[in-house]
Design a protein around this motif. Sequence first.
Motif, PDB file in Angstrom:
ATOM      1  N   ARG A  89       0.823  -1.276  -0.198  1.00 35.19           N
ATOM      2  CA  ARG A  89       0.004   0.046   0.118  1.00 35.19           C
ATOM      3  C   ARG A  89       0.845   1.212  -0.105  1.00 35.19           C
ATOM      4  O   ARG A  89       0.380   2.094  -0.609  1.00 35.19           O
ATOM      5  N   VAL A  90       1.805   1.123   0.957  1.00 40.51           N
ATOM      6  CA  VAL A  90       2.482   2.823   1.110  1.00 40.51           C
ATOM      7  C   VAL A  90       3.686   2.906   0.162  1.00 40.51           C
ATOM      8  O   VAL A  90       4.162   4.069  -0.125  1.00 40.51           O
ATOM      9  N   SER A  91       4.407   1.883  -0.141  1.00 41.61           N
ATOM     10  CA  SER A  91       5.821   2.236  -0.489  1.00 41.61           C
ATOM     11  C   SER A  91       5.966   2.185  -1.775  1.00 41.61           C
ATOM     12  O   SER A  91       5.143   1.832  -2.867  1.00 41.61           O
ATOM     13  N   ASP A  92       7.132   2.906  -2.321  1.00 44.34           N
ATOM     14  CA  ASP A  92       7.568   2.938  -3.637  1.00 44.34           C
ATOM     15  C   ASP A  92       8.354   1.921  -4.075  1.00 44.34           C
ATOM     16  O   ASP A  92       8.301   1.477  -5.181  1.00 44.34           O
ATOM     17  N   GLU A  93       9.325   1.757  -3.213  1.00 42.27           N
ATOM     18  CA  GLU A  93      10.181   0.755  -3.509  1.00 42.27           C
ATOM     19  C   GLU A  93      10.408  -0.517  -2.349  1.00 42.27           C
ATOM     20  O   GLU A  93       9.900  -0.157  -0.810  1.00 42.27           O
ATOM     21  N   THR A  94      10.638  -1.692  -2.551  1.00 45.45           N
ATOM     22  CA  THR A  94      10.667  -2.787  -1.630  1.00 45.45           C
ATOM     23  C   THR A  94      11.812  -3.323  -1.675  1.00 45.45           C
ATOM     24  O   THR A  94      12.335  -3.767  -2.644  1.00 45.45           O
ATOM     25  N   GLY A  95      12.406  -3.827  -0.482  1.00 48.72           N
ATOM     26  CA  GLY A  95      13.318  -4.741  -0.550  1.00 48.72           C
ATOM     27  C   GLY A  95      13.055  -6.030   0.350  1.00 48.72           C
ATOM     28  O   GLY A  95      12.359  -5.794   1.327  1.00 48.72           O
ATOM     29  N   PHE A  96      13.281  -7.297  -0.336  1.00 44.43           N
ATOM     30  CA  PHE A  96      12.782  -8.361   0.348  1.00 44.43           C
ATOM     31  C   PHE A  96      14.447  -9.037   0.975  1.00 44.43           C
ATOM     32  O   PHE A  96      15.324  -9.297   0.560  1.00 44.43           O
ATOM     33  N   MET A  97      14.243  -9.360   2.350  1.00 43.81           N
ATOM     34  CA  MET A  97      15.386  -9.913   3.025  1.00 43.81           C
ATOM     35  C   MET A  97      15.328 -11.303   3.564  1.00 43.81           C
ATOM     36  O   MET A  97      13.993 -11.513   3.751  1.00 43.81           O
ATOM     37  N   LEU A  98      16.285 -12.087   3.276  1.00 40.67           N
ATOM     38  CA  LEU A  98      16.078 -13.515   3.991  1.00 40.67           C
ATOM     39  C   LEU A  98      17.528 -13.633   4.451  1.00 40.67           C
ATOM     40  O   LEU A  98      18.504 -13.732   4.068  1.00 40.67           O
ATOM     41  N   PHE A 158      15.531  -6.228  -4.639  1.00 42.86           N
ATOM     42  CA  PHE A 158      15.147  -4.831  -4.522  1.00 42.86           C
ATOM     43  C   PHE A 158      14.788  -4.412  -5.731  1.00 42.86           C
ATOM     44  O   PHE A 158      15.080  -4.408  -6.614  1.00 42.86           O
ATOM     45  N   GLY A 159      13.504  -3.671  -5.666  1.00 46.86           N
ATOM     46  CA  GLY A 159      13.228  -3.002  -6.818  1.00 46.86           C
ATOM     47  C   GLY A 159      11.685  -2.071  -6.635  1.00 46.86           C
ATOM     48  O   GLY A 159      11.365  -2.077  -5.325  1.00 46.86           O
ATOM     49  N   ARG A 160      11.066  -1.986  -7.603  1.00 48.57           N
ATOM     50  CA  ARG A 160       9.924  -0.981  -7.387  1.00 48.57           C
ATOM     51  C   ARG A 160       8.876  -1.786  -6.743  1.00 48.57           C
ATOM     52  O   ARG A 160       8.586  -3.055  -7.241  1.00 48.57           O
ATOM     53  N   THR A 161       7.940  -1.253  -5.800  1.00 46.11           N
ATOM     54  CA  THR A 161       6.952  -2.144  -5.185  1.00 46.11           C
ATOM     55  C   THR A 161       6.345  -2.943  -6.137  1.00 46.11           C
ATOM     56  O   THR A 161       6.019  -4.030  -6.031  1.00 46.11           O
TER      57      THR A 161
END
Lengths: 250, 292
Positions: free
Chosen positions: A210-219, A226-229
Amino acid sequence: MKKIEIEGLNLFYGDFQALLDIRMSVREKAITALIGSSGCGKSTLLRCLNRMNDLIEDVRIEGSVKIDGKDIYKIKSGLTQLRKKVGMVFQRPNPFPLSVYENVAFGLRVHHMAKGSELEDIVGESLKAVHLWDELKDRLNRSALGLSLEQKQRLCIARLIAVKSEVLLMDEPCSALDPLATLRIEDLMQLLKKDYTIVIVTHNMQQAARVSDETGFMLLGELVEFGRTPDIFTKPKDKRTEDYITGRFG
Amino acid sequence: MAKLRKFKEAIIEKLIFLSGIASIVFVALIFIFLLREGISVLRSTSLGAFLGGKFWYPISDPPKLGILPLILGSLLVTLGAIAMAVPLGIAAAFYIAEVAPSRLRNILKSFVEILSAIPSVVLGFLGITILVPFLKRFLDLPTGLTAFAGSIMLAFMAMPTIISISEDAINAVPREYKEGAIALGATHWQTLHRVIIHGALPGIIAAAMLGIGRVFGETMAVMMVTGNAAVIPNSLFEPVRTLTATIAAEMGEAAKGSPHYNALFAIGIVLFVISFLINLTADLFLNRSRRR
Ligand SMILES: Nc1ncnc2c1ncn2[C@@H]1O[C@H](COP(=O)(O)OP(=O)(O)OP(=O)(O)O)[C@@H](O)[C@H]1O
Ligand SMILES: [Mg+2]
């Protein structure tokens, strides 16, 4: 515009490596979300950006974190300036055991930024910016500990606005709040985005979407993708990201 | 079987109840006894003359039983001790809780514990052999046996209480406050004096009150170093006599049932009431700090 650039960041708690070679950049005046299952290092990464990990004993950090082009791990002094510029909102709202007014004035006093009527004005402006002014203008001298959780969290954001932080780090800022309060804080974030660079850690994938422009996924300490949401949520490149967002693990 | 267990539980419950009640009963009995023995002092003197009388000549004829010099003696010694122990104790607590590196912290904490374990006679003994001659020479006094010496001794005794309870109060301040302040760019010192102290204040006040209570009721060490002159003191550097020391020194020689004997019990009542008030205040603040 890149506000923050992270390169080759490794972090060790003693012998345990919590962050593995993180490379990431954060866009100015945008919202960047970090998602991933519990214990993957989201908070650790976030706390690298204002050097809060320095408070923990036995931490070793390698690599570089540049904010506005300057490596924050190379500055010898001026950590207080860094933390003023890069403010933090915590999971459990943590207003000080002071009055509402003094909470907002705290940073201004600590950094000797304003006095007298100027101080009063800034406190008022900051409370208006987080939509607390109308509710609290008659209770400025009451203890902040008596506020609702949502009000407390807004107050904590107001504290940062008062000192003109440029970056807001938010570590699961809504996880103590009810769903409606959560939506209202999200609305606030959308407004703040015009002036601030926001990095938010969240367990709630809908919130990230909902809120973000870009998102990173961590594991497990790695930044997997990492990229555009919209890309992360609709066409993830990595199999592990896909598994996570479709709820196959995590 | 089930019945037996129920029976057992009932018995245990009663026992616990009884031991709880016992403490109340004992306190009540002590107070009644004190009251019975002490109240008869009013047969030989009025309340005003007892509390406000300037002369304590218990064995003259007729006896003069005014305890004002003793009350002032106790107050003076206590105030002197507080003036030293409270600021030092609080500062030490902050140092131990917030500043000292962890190894030094553990060493300091064990020292504080050792200090609290020294019996008061032993402290008094050290006081009389080391402190008193030192004061006499260093301050050029006619005698080292003064209220000041008593205050120093008592400060030593109050410090462990003040330090450990304040330290608990400081440690009980939620970590989040500290993190919030640091994350806003406050320095360690600003965090301490603008945030942590506010969170810990009720506990620190309670610590000070408990320290004061400890000091006020103390007998042995004070008796040994204050010179025991029952006159109204003009300064910290004169001999004084405290309420407690008076009871301890004279109880053996007062004839049972005499006005002197009753007056000593009445002093006991005065001590009891003042200590009770001090502890009550401390409790109020402790409760407040827990509720936060
Ligand atoms: N102070 C510390 N000392 C040692 N290990 C730590 C410390 N803080 C965190 N860790 C470890 O580092 C890893 C990452 O922790 P971190 O808190 O960054 O995870 P997270 O993604 O924020 O998790 P959560 O979603 O539960 O908040 C975890 O395995 C954790 O156990
Ligand atoms: Mg976390």
